[in-house]
Motif scaffolding. Structure first.
Motif, PDB file in Angstrom:
ATOM      1  N   SER A 108     -23.330 -23.225  68.237  1.00 54.92           N
ATOM      2  CA  SER A 108     -23.512 -21.820  67.865  1.00 54.92           C
ATOM      3  C   SER A 108     -22.183 -21.077  67.843  1.00 54.92           C
ATOM      4  N   SER A 109     -21.250 -21.436  68.717  1.00 51.67           N
ATOM      5  CA  SER A 109     -19.947 -20.763  68.684  1.00 51.67           C
ATOM      6  C   SER A 109     -19.176 -21.142  67.422  1.00 51.67           C
ATOM      7  N   LEU A 110     -19.303 -22.378  66.960  1.00 52.74           N
ATOM      8  CA  LEU A 110     -18.664 -22.771  65.701  1.00 52.74           C
ATOM      9  C   LEU A 110     -19.301 -22.048  64.514  1.00 52.74           C
ATOM     10  N   ILE A 111     -20.622 -21.959  64.525  1.00 49.18           N
ATOM     11  CA  ILE A 111     -21.320 -21.254  63.442  1.00 49.18           C
ATOM     12  C   ILE A 111     -20.905 -19.785  63.429  1.00 49.18           C
ATOM     13  N   LEU A 112     -20.866 -19.157  64.594  1.00 48.70           N
ATOM     14  CA  LEU A 112     -20.460 -17.756  64.685  1.00 48.70           C
ATOM     15  C   LEU A 112     -19.026 -17.578  64.185  1.00 48.70           C
ATOM     16  N   SER A 113     -18.134 -18.498  64.541  1.00 48.39           N
ATOM     17  CA  SER A 113     -16.748 -18.418  64.070  1.00 48.39           C
ATOM     18  C   SER A 113     -16.686 -18.485  62.552  1.00 48.39           C
ATOM     19  N   GLY A 114     -17.470 -19.385  61.958  1.00 48.94           N
ATOM     20  CA  GLY A 114     -17.495 -19.497  60.505  1.00 48.94           C
ATOM     21  C   GLY A 114     -18.027 -18.238  59.846  1.00 48.94           C
ATOM     22  N   LEU A 115     -19.072 -17.672  60.407  1.00 52.34           N
ATOM     23  CA  LEU A 115     -19.644 -16.438  59.848  1.00 52.34           C
ATOM     24  C   LEU A 115     -18.678 -15.264  59.968  1.00 52.34           C
ATOM     25  N   VAL A 116     -17.999 -15.157  61.108  1.00 49.23           N
ATOM     26  CA  VAL A 116     -17.012 -14.095  61.296  1.00 49.23           C
ATOM     27  C   VAL A 116     -15.874 -14.268  60.295  1.00 49.23           C
ATOM     28  N   LEU A 117     -15.407 -15.492  60.124  1.00 47.99           N
ATOM     29  CA  LEU A 117     -14.338 -15.749  59.163  1.00 47.99           C
ATOM     30  C   LEU A 117     -14.753 -15.323  57.758  1.00 47.99           C
ATOM     31  N   LEU A 118     -15.963 -15.692  57.342  1.00 47.50           N
ATOM     32  CA  LEU A 118     -16.442 -15.335  56.004  1.00 47.50           C
ATOM     33  C   LEU A 118     -16.624 -13.820  55.862  1.00 47.50           C
ATOM     34  N   ALA A 119     -17.129 -13.176  56.896  1.00 51.43           N
ATOM     35  CA  ALA A 119     -17.320 -11.718  56.843  1.00 51.43           C
ATOM     36  C   ALA A 119     -15.972 -11.001  56.746  1.00 51.43           C
ATOM     37  N   LEU A 120     -14.999 -11.429  57.538  1.00 52.05           N
ATOM     38  CA  LEU A 120     -13.681 -10.800  57.487  1.00 52.05           C
ATOM     39  C   LEU A 120     -12.975 -11.092  56.174  1.00 52.05           C
ATOM     40  N   LEU A 121     -13.204 -12.263  55.618  1.00 52.62           N
ATOM     41  CA  LEU A 121     -12.634 -12.582  54.306  1.00 52.62           C
ATOM     42  C   LEU A 121     -13.227 -11.660  53.240  1.00 52.62           C
ATOM     43  N   GLY A 122     -14.528 -11.443  53.284  1.00 50.32           N
ATOM     44  CA  GLY A 122     -15.162 -10.522  52.348  1.00 50.32           C
ATOM     45  C   GLY A 122     -14.603  -9.119  52.483  1.00 50.32           C
ATOM     46  N   TRP A 123     -14.416  -8.661  53.718  1.00 53.44           N
ATOM     47  CA  TRP A 123     -13.832  -7.346  53.965  1.00 53.44           C
ATOM     48  C   TRP A 123     -12.413  -7.287  53.405  1.00 53.44           C
ATOM     49  N   SER A 124     -11.628  -8.349  53.642  1.00 49.23           N
ATOM     50  CA  SER A 124     -10.252  -8.388  53.147  1.00 49.23           C
ATOM     51  C   SER A 124     -10.212  -8.362  51.623  1.00 49.23           C
ATOM     52  N   CYS A 125     -11.091  -9.114  50.980  1.00 50.62           N
ATOM     53  CA  CYS A 125     -11.131  -9.138  49.513  1.00 50.62           C
ATOM     54  C   CYS A 125     -11.477  -7.756  48.959  1.00 50.62           C
ATOM     55  N   ARG A 126     -12.452  -7.075  49.561  1.00 48.66           N
ATOM     56  CA  ARG A 126     -12.798  -5.725  49.114  1.00 48.66           C
ATOM     57  C   ARG A 126     -11.626  -4.769  49.308  1.00 48.66           C
ATOM     58  N   ARG A 127     -10.940  -4.906  50.414  1.00 46.71           N
ATOM     59  CA  ARG A 127      -9.785  -4.050  50.713  1.00 46.71           C
ATOM     60  C   ARG A 127      -8.674  -4.265  49.674  1.00 46.71           C
ATOM     61  N   VAL A 128      -8.380  -5.527  49.361  1.00 42.16           N
ATOM     62  CA  VAL A 128      -7.336  -5.834  48.377  1.00 42.16           C
ATOM     63  C   VAL A 128      -7.745  -5.331  46.996  1.00 42.16           C
ATOM     64  N   ARG A 129      -9.020  -5.544  46.630  1.00 41.02           N
ATOM     65  CA  ARG A 129      -9.521  -5.083  45.324  1.00 41.02           C
ATOM     66  C   ARG A 129      -9.425  -3.561  45.212  1.00 41.02           C
ATOM     67  N   ALA A 130      -9.805  -2.849  46.260  1.00 44.65           N
ATOM     68  CA  ALA A 130      -9.740  -1.390  46.254  1.00 44.65           C
ATOM     69  C   ALA A 130      -8.291  -0.902  46.164  1.00 44.65           C
ATOM     70  N   LYS A 131      -7.389  -1.589  46.868  1.00 45.92           N
ATOM     71  CA  LYS A 131      -5.994  -1.208  46.829  1.00 45.92           C
ATOM     72  C   LYS A 131      -5.417  -1.410  45.432  1.00 45.92           C
ATOM     73  N   ARG A 132      -5.769  -2.531  44.797  1.00 51.60           N
ATOM     74  CA  ARG A 132      -5.295  -2.782  43.416  1.00 51.60           C
ATOM     75  C   ARG A 132      -5.873  -1.785  42.450  1.00 51.60           C
ATOM     76  N   ALA A 133      -7.135  -1.420  42.629  1.00 49.60           N
ATOM     77  CA  ALA A 133      -7.775  -0.447  41.719  1.00 49.60           C
ATOM     78  C   ALA A 133      -7.132   0.931  41.863  1.00 49.60           C
ATOM     79  N   ALA A 134      -6.640   1.245  43.060  1.00 51.03           N
ATOM     80  CA  ALA A 134      -6.004   2.534  43.292  1.00 51.03           C
ATOM     81  C   ALA A 134      -4.560   2.555  42.816  1.00 51.03           C
ATOM     82  N   GLY A 135      -4.080   1.413  42.312  1.00 50.10           N
ATOM     83  CA  GLY A 135      -2.729   1.371  41.783  1.00 50.10           C
ATOM     84  C   GLY A 135      -1.701   0.773  42.716  1.00 50.10           C
ATOM     85  N   GLY A 136      -2.084   0.493  43.952  1.00 50.11           N
ATOM     86  CA  GLY A 136      -1.159  -0.173  44.886  1.00 50.11           C
ATOM     87  C   GLY A 136      -1.219  -1.664  44.685  1.00 50.11           C
ATOM     88  N   ARG A 137      -0.183  -2.348  45.024  1.00 43.05           N
ATOM     89  CA  ARG A 137      -0.189  -3.797  44.862  1.00 43.05           C
ATOM     90  C   ARG A 137       0.127  -4.498  46.119  1.00 43.05           C
TER      91      ARG A 137
END
Length: 137
Positions: A108-137
């Motif tokens: 369960s700790s490995l599964i939780l680690s994988g889920l946290v990694l995927l959730a944070l990756l999704g958050w990071s991708c949204r953050r990068v996409r929003a930054k690019r859309a706002a004109g920052g790179r």
């Protein structure tokens, strides 16, 4: 003065210390180390104001690392693969008791680690996409 304040302080310090220790461990293991170090520092800074001076530098590095993790399709694919492998390993460890530390505790700790990694990756991708859309790179 009741018992509530000391108990609350011990709980906050224990939670902050746990986040900080796990974050430091995840700096060398797969996982969101800097983000957990940041969370631990934020929690502990509420009780120990002297720690506040470390929050901003760690926040800057954590946000930079989050953006870097989503900066290229190859890095995203590698992170998704790592997250899925952690989840698969967790299921395997949960089902195969003959493995070292076999059972659902480790699984369960490995599964939780994988889920946290995927959730944070999704958050990071949204953050990068929003930054690019706002004109920052």
């Amino acid at each position: 003065m009741g018992l509530g304040r000391p108990v609350k302080r011990v709980a906050v310090v224990a939670a902050g210390a746990a986040l900080l220790v796990v974050g430091v461990l995840l700096l060398v293991l797969p996982g969101p180390g800097l983000l957990l170090v940041l969370a631990g520092l934020v929690v502990l800074a509420g009780e120990f104001p002297a720690l506040e001076r470390y929050v901003d530098p760690v926040r800057d590095r954590a946000m930079k690392a989050a953006e870097d993790s989503a900066s290229s399709p190859l890095r995203v694919a590698g992170s998704v693969t790592a997250g899925l492998l952690l989840i698969a390993a967790g299921v395997t460890w949960g089902l195969v008791r003959s493995l070292p530390f076999g059972g659902w505790g480790a699984g369960s700790s490995l599964i939780l680690s994988g889920l946290v990694l995927l959730a944070l990756l999704g958050w990071s991708c949204r953050r990068v996409r929003a930054k690019r859309a706002a004109g920052g790179r």
